[in-house]
Design a protein around this motif. Structure first.
Motif, PDB file in Angstrom:
ATOM      1  N   LEU A 105       0.821  -1.214   0.134  1.00 40.65           N
ATOM      2  CA  LEU A 105       0.158  -0.201   0.049  1.00 40.65           C
ATOM      3  C   LEU A 105       1.008   1.322   0.062  1.00 40.65           C
ATOM      4  CD1 LEU A 105      -2.511  -0.997   2.652  1.00 40.65           C
ATOM      5  CD2 LEU A 105      -2.787  -1.378   0.189  1.00 40.65           C
ATOM      6  N   GLY A 106       2.176   1.117   0.402  1.00 35.43           N
ATOM      7  CA  GLY A 106       2.895   2.379   0.563  1.00 35.43           C
ATOM      8  C   GLY A 106       4.277   1.882   1.289  1.00 35.43           C
ATOM      9  N   GLY A 107       5.297   2.876   1.300  1.00 35.85           N
ATOM     10  CA  GLY A 107       6.498   2.639   1.765  1.00 35.85           C
ATOM     11  C   GLY A 107       7.242   3.818   2.164  1.00 35.85           C
ATOM     12  N   VAL A 108       8.437   3.643   2.810  1.00 38.92           N
ATOM     13  CA  VAL A 108       9.388   4.556   3.457  1.00 38.92           C
ATOM     14  C   VAL A 108      10.741   3.989   3.565  1.00 38.92           C
ATOM     15  CG1 VAL A 108       8.660   4.247   5.902  1.00 38.92           C
ATOM     16  CG2 VAL A 108       9.237   6.439   4.922  1.00 38.92           C
ATOM     17  N   THR A 109      11.609   4.922   3.544  1.00 37.97           N
ATOM     18  CA  THR A 109      12.995   4.460   3.949  1.00 37.97           C
ATOM     19  C   THR A 109      13.345   5.080   5.157  1.00 37.97           C
ATOM     20  OG1 THR A 109      13.375   4.210   1.487  1.00 37.97           O
ATOM     21  CG2 THR A 109      15.450   4.619   3.012  1.00 37.97           C
ATOM     22  N   PHE A 110      13.801   4.353   6.137  1.00 43.08           N
ATOM     23  CA  PHE A 110      14.414   4.744   7.272  1.00 43.08           C
ATOM     24  C   PHE A 110      15.749   4.599   7.332  1.00 43.08           C
ATOM     25  CE2 PHE A 110      15.804   3.581  11.574  1.00 43.08           C
ATOM     26  CZ  PHE A 110      15.512   4.787  12.219  1.00 43.08           C
ATOM     27  N   VAL A 111      16.576   5.727   7.553  1.00 42.29           N
ATOM     28  CA  VAL A 111      17.902   5.974   7.662  1.00 42.29           C
ATOM     29  C   VAL A 111      18.367   6.147   9.026  1.00 42.29           C
ATOM     30  CG1 VAL A 111      19.882   7.028   6.741  1.00 42.29           C
ATOM     31  CG2 VAL A 111      17.657   6.794   5.486  1.00 42.29           C
ATOM     32  N   PRO A 112      19.008   5.097   9.610  1.00 42.43           N
ATOM     33  CA  PRO A 112      19.436   5.246  11.063  1.00 42.43           C
ATOM     34  C   PRO A 112      20.621   6.348  10.918  1.00 42.43           C
ATOM     35  CG  PRO A 112      19.652   3.059  10.264  1.00 42.43           C
ATOM     36  CD  PRO A 112      19.377   3.858   9.125  1.00 42.43           C
ATOM     37  N   SER A 113      21.011   6.710  12.144  1.00 44.42           N
ATOM     38  CA  SER A 113      22.068   7.657  12.527  1.00 44.42           C
ATOM     39  C   SER A 113      23.354   7.237  11.741  1.00 44.42           C
ATOM     40  CB  SER A 113      22.321   7.641  13.886  1.00 44.42           C
ATOM     41  OG  SER A 113      21.386   8.014  14.500  1.00 44.42           O
ATOM     42  N   GLY A 114      23.838   8.377  10.917  1.00 43.90           N
ATOM     43  CA  GLY A 114      25.000   8.001  10.257  1.00 43.90           C
ATOM     44  C   GLY A 114      24.901   7.068   9.137  1.00 43.90           C
ATOM     45  N   GLY A 115      23.669   6.924   8.555  1.00 37.89           N
ATOM     46  CA  GLY A 115      23.454   6.041   7.111  1.00 37.89           C
ATOM     47  C   GLY A 115      23.840   6.816   6.374  1.00 37.89           C
TER      48      GLY A 115
END
Length: 168
Positions: free
Chosen positions: A64-74
């Motif tokens: 249905l949808g999505g997102v990109t999660f970038v942890p600290s320092g990624g």
């Protein structure tokens, strides 16, 4: 909630890439249409997944949808500083809008940021025209950080991304 938030699987990358690209095109967020170089980045979910965490909202075997999660320092971070995680490329399929999918995806990123040692803040960039997203971010406690607004394409004066941050 009639959907789940989970990590994207490789067989979903193509679908999510198309949802993301079409959301940006349909909402007028890309100025150059199908020829826009950023469109390739939006479609390249495999590249994002190799450098960050890609989450999807799914129901009945459909993305249905999505997102990109970038942890600290990624390496996928555009604006995150030390101690900050970043949310990127949030997109929801047209037929899934209004069901809380976007909010659930953002909430999942915030929850992940809280579990990252030393992460004190979540940041994101958004375009001026994304008013629905702005309302969502503000409702969730994000605040504008105008001193961090930036232009990803300096050769084009009229593209300034607005930034938001949420202190954890």
């Amino acid at each position: 909630m009639d959907f789940v938030i989970r990590q994207a699987t490789a067989d979903e990358y193509g679908t999510l890439g198309e949802i993301t690209a079409h959301a940006y095109l349909r909402d007028g967020l890309l100025d150059f249409g199908e020829g826009d170089a950023y469109l390739g980045e939006l479609r390249n979910v495999a590249k994002r997944a190799a450098a960050a965490e890609v989450l999807v909202a799914a129901a009945d075997g459909r993305v249905l949808g999505g997102v990109t999660f970038v942890p600290s320092g990624g390496p996928m971070a555009d604006i995150a500083r030390p101690g900050e995680a970043e949310i990127r490329m949030l997109a929801v399929a047209p037929e899934a809008r209004g069901r809380g999918v976007g909010e659930a995806l953002v909430r999942a990123c915030v929850d992940r940021a809280r579990s990252v040692e030393g992460c004190a803040r979540v940041v994101l960039s958004t375009q001026r025209t994304m008013r629905t997203a702005h309302r969502l971010y503000e409702r969730m406690g994000f605040a504008r950080t105008p001193g961090r607004d930036w232009n990803p394409l300096p050769e084009l004066d009229d593209i300034t991304l607005l930034t938001y941050g949420l202190t954890l």
